[in-house]
Scaffold this motif. Sequence first.
Motif, PDB file in Angstrom:
ATOM      1  N   LEU A  75     -41.511-113.686  16.895  1.00  0.00           N
ATOM      2  CA  LEU A  75     -40.476-113.499  15.880  1.00  0.00           C
ATOM      3  C   LEU A  75     -40.412-112.045  15.446  1.00  0.00           C
ATOM      4  N   GLY A  76     -39.196-111.537  15.294  1.00  0.00           N
ATOM      5  CA  GLY A  76     -39.004-110.224  14.713  1.00  0.00           C
ATOM      6  C   GLY A  76     -39.025-110.318  13.193  1.00  0.00           C
ATOM      7  N   GLU A  77     -39.096-109.174  12.552  1.00  0.00           N
ATOM      8  CA  GLU A  77     -39.139-109.116  11.090  1.00  0.00           C
ATOM      9  C   GLU A  77     -37.904-109.789  10.483  1.00  0.00           C
ATOM     10  N   GLY A  78     -38.142-110.623   9.491  1.00  0.00           N
ATOM     11  CA  GLY A  78     -37.049-111.226   8.742  1.00  0.00           C
ATOM     12  C   GLY A  78     -36.486-112.511   9.313  1.00  0.00           C
ATOM     13  N   VAL A  79     -37.019-112.994  10.422  1.00  0.00           N
ATOM     14  CA  VAL A  79     -36.515-114.236  11.002  1.00  0.00           C
ATOM     15  C   VAL A  79     -37.133-115.425  10.268  1.00  0.00           C
TER      16      VAL A  79
END
Length: 308
Positions: A75-79
């Motif tokens: 996961l990327g940041e903010g997902v």
Amino acid sequence: MEAIVYEEFGGPEVLRHETGVAKPEPGPGEVRVKVAAVGLNPVDWKRRYGWVEEFYPTTFPAVPGLEFAGTVDALGEGVTDLAVGDEVLGWTKTGAYAEYAIAGTVAPKPAGLSWEAAASLPVAGETAQRVLDLLRVRAGETLFLHGAAGVVGSVAVQLAVAAGITVIGSASESNHAYLRELGAVPVTYGDGLADRVRAAAPEGVDAVFDAAGHGVLPVAVELLGGGDAAKERIVTIAATDAAEHGIVFSGVTGEPDAVRRGLTAQARLAAEGALTVRIAEALPLKEAARAQESSESGHVRGKIVLIP
């Protein structure tokens, strides 16, 4: 990771199978997916030739492929709406012919849907629904669908028939029984096509969906009575000279939230057996060049799927 890469435009020979490609890393708002299956589309080899740069600009080195099914891996940041381990299908931002890819628009994969079937649905389902919406075709009307037995065409037949639309579909004689199973009235390609469509739809057709090209646009205009008004109810996804005929060429996906909702609904229908995509064959990813060559030949009956 394993991936198919090309660094120049050309034939199938420019595709290289590599095993030392760096995994893509998800940025803010992105997720990485471990790809389980890849859907091969004609646009893949058209991009390889450099024929569709207007719609899909290429940056080298390039990894082919638009659609996939797989499992969220990072996961990327903010997902917050996806989690590692989620099974999804959809579009990739980094190329689908790879062991890992950065996901674009995705929808959940129902448990009852195979990886191969899931990877075959995003492009065909979105394209079919987009064109039907552009045509504003509705229950009680008659649609002529040129290239109805192809992957996009067959999905469009099923969606249209389910919406109460009568479909006259052109295909080779060998695919007529298949079209009847889907609920379409088949007619044969070639000279005299307009007469055969009129015989199948004596009260006329209301709209034309061109999924095959091959110079059918003048026939489409003729079937709708000629003139500019007729052209407003013709959409092609195959004839790149559409603008010369004053006809809409649709080649770009719609708004992401609407696309996601549509794909979610279509995946559910597919899991229930109410929407099908015919699978021609599933091949190892390393055979991508042969798979594209087969697709380019125009003799494939159904979808080719690649397995990393």
